[in-house]
Design a protein around this motif. Structure first.
Motif, PDB file in Angstrom:
ATOM      1  N   UNK A  77     -14.243  18.849  30.222  1.00  0.00           N
ATOM      2  CA  UNK A  77     -14.998  17.621  29.986  1.00  0.00           C
ATOM      3  C   UNK A  77     -15.851  17.733  28.734  1.00  0.00           C
ATOM      4  N   UNK A  78     -15.889  16.634  27.999  1.00  0.00           N
ATOM      5  CA  UNK A  78     -16.694  16.542  26.797  1.00  0.00           C
ATOM      6  C   UNK A  78     -18.042  15.915  27.143  1.00  0.00           C
ATOM      7  N   UNK A 138     -20.887  13.375  27.471  1.00  0.00           N
ATOM      8  CA  UNK A 138     -20.902  11.921  27.691  1.00  0.00           C
ATOM      9  C   UNK A 138     -19.615  11.383  28.308  1.00  0.00           C
ATOM     10  N   UNK A 139     -18.735  12.285  28.745  1.00  0.00           N
ATOM     11  CA  UNK A 139     -17.536  11.811  29.430  1.00  0.00           C
ATOM     12  C   UNK A 139     -17.814  11.649  30.923  1.00  0.00           C
ATOM     13  N   UNK A 140     -16.945  10.950  31.607  1.00  0.00           N
ATOM     14  CA  UNK A 140     -17.091  10.706  33.039  1.00  0.00           C
ATOM     15  C   UNK A 140     -16.421  11.829  33.819  1.00  0.00           C
ATOM     16  N   UNK A 141     -17.137  12.362  34.796  1.00  0.00           N
ATOM     17  CA  UNK A 141     -16.604  13.440  35.625  1.00  0.00           C
ATOM     18  C   UNK A 141     -16.462  12.924  37.059  1.00  0.00           C
ATOM     19  N   UNK A 142     -15.315  13.150  37.643  1.00  0.00           N
ATOM     20  CA  UNK A 142     -15.079  12.744  39.033  1.00  0.00           C
ATOM     21  C   UNK A 142     -15.066  13.969  39.941  1.00  0.00           C
ATOM     22  N   UNK A 143     -15.911  13.946  40.920  1.00  0.00           N
ATOM     23  CA  UNK A 143     -15.956  15.031  41.906  1.00  0.00           C
ATOM     24  C   UNK A 143     -15.128  14.642  43.131  1.00  0.00           C
TER      25      UNK A 143
END
Length: 205
Positions: A171-172, A174-179
């Motif tokens: 992940x970069x 400011x990217x969106x991370x989904x848990x």
């Protein structure tokens, strides 16, 4: 308290020595545990008696003829011989999340509860500085009766869900991370995961 029991007695103890005193020249003990005798007397008066004892290995040693397994065997044998409503058993610890019974108490007639530090052996009752309190309250008795019945039940199994929370990938900023917690598991219908919540802290870290 035991001498006044009229209907029922529930006993849950870490251990109950079958005998007090010493072994005579005839190889027999000279005194049965007087607390246990009072419970037996109550059963003979018509009380329903249930006795639950710890099953940790040091309380059921094969070479010890005065520990919990011997007490259970004696009580159940006597109940069969005399037709008494009296049952003793060792707790089945594998059916519960606790590893031993360390309680020292009883409930009489669904009204009076003893909560104490007293093991039912001669040393604890005659030489130690022990303490106990008798509570005469039906709500308190009902609570401890429910606890006793839970501990008595061999089929109870309380399983704690196993959480597995993952976020895969690179992940970069400011990217969106989904848990995901889909790999979390349960092994009992009584302990199902019903929801998930996430707390990343005030700064999201």
């Amino acid at each position: 308290m035991l001498a006044e029991a009229e209907d029922s007695i529930l006993v849950e103890e870490f251990y109950i020595d079958l005998h007090w005193g010493s072994i005579g020249n005839d190889g027999k003990w000279n005194q049965i545990n007087p607390y246990l005798q009072a419970v037996i007397d109550a059963a003979r008066r018509g009380c329903a008696v249930r006795i639950l004892l710890d099953s940790t290995d040091y309380n059921i040693k094969f070479e010890d003829y005065n520990d919990n397994d011997n007490t259970v065997a004696y009580i159940n044998s006597l109940a069969r011989e005399e037709g008494l409503d009296m049952v003793a058993k060792l707790v089945r610890s594998g059916s519960h999340i606790f590893t031993k019974v360390h309680a020292k108490g009883l409930v009489v007639d669904g009204e009076r509860t003893l909560v104490s530090s007293i093991n039912w052996n001669e040393n604890s009752c005659t030489r130690n500085r022990e303490i106990g309190i008798i509570v005469e309250n039906q709500d308190v008795a009902s609570y401890f009766t429910e606890v006793f019945q839970h501990d008595w039940d061999d089929l109870v199994q309380t399983f704690i869900p196993t959480p597995v929370i993952e976020a895969s990938g690179t992940f970069m900023v400011n990217s969106t991370i989904s848990f995901s917690a889909f790999d979390s598991s349960t092994v009992s219908s009584e302990s199902q995961i019903v929801n998930y919540s996430w707390d990343m802290g005030s700064d999201g870290v």
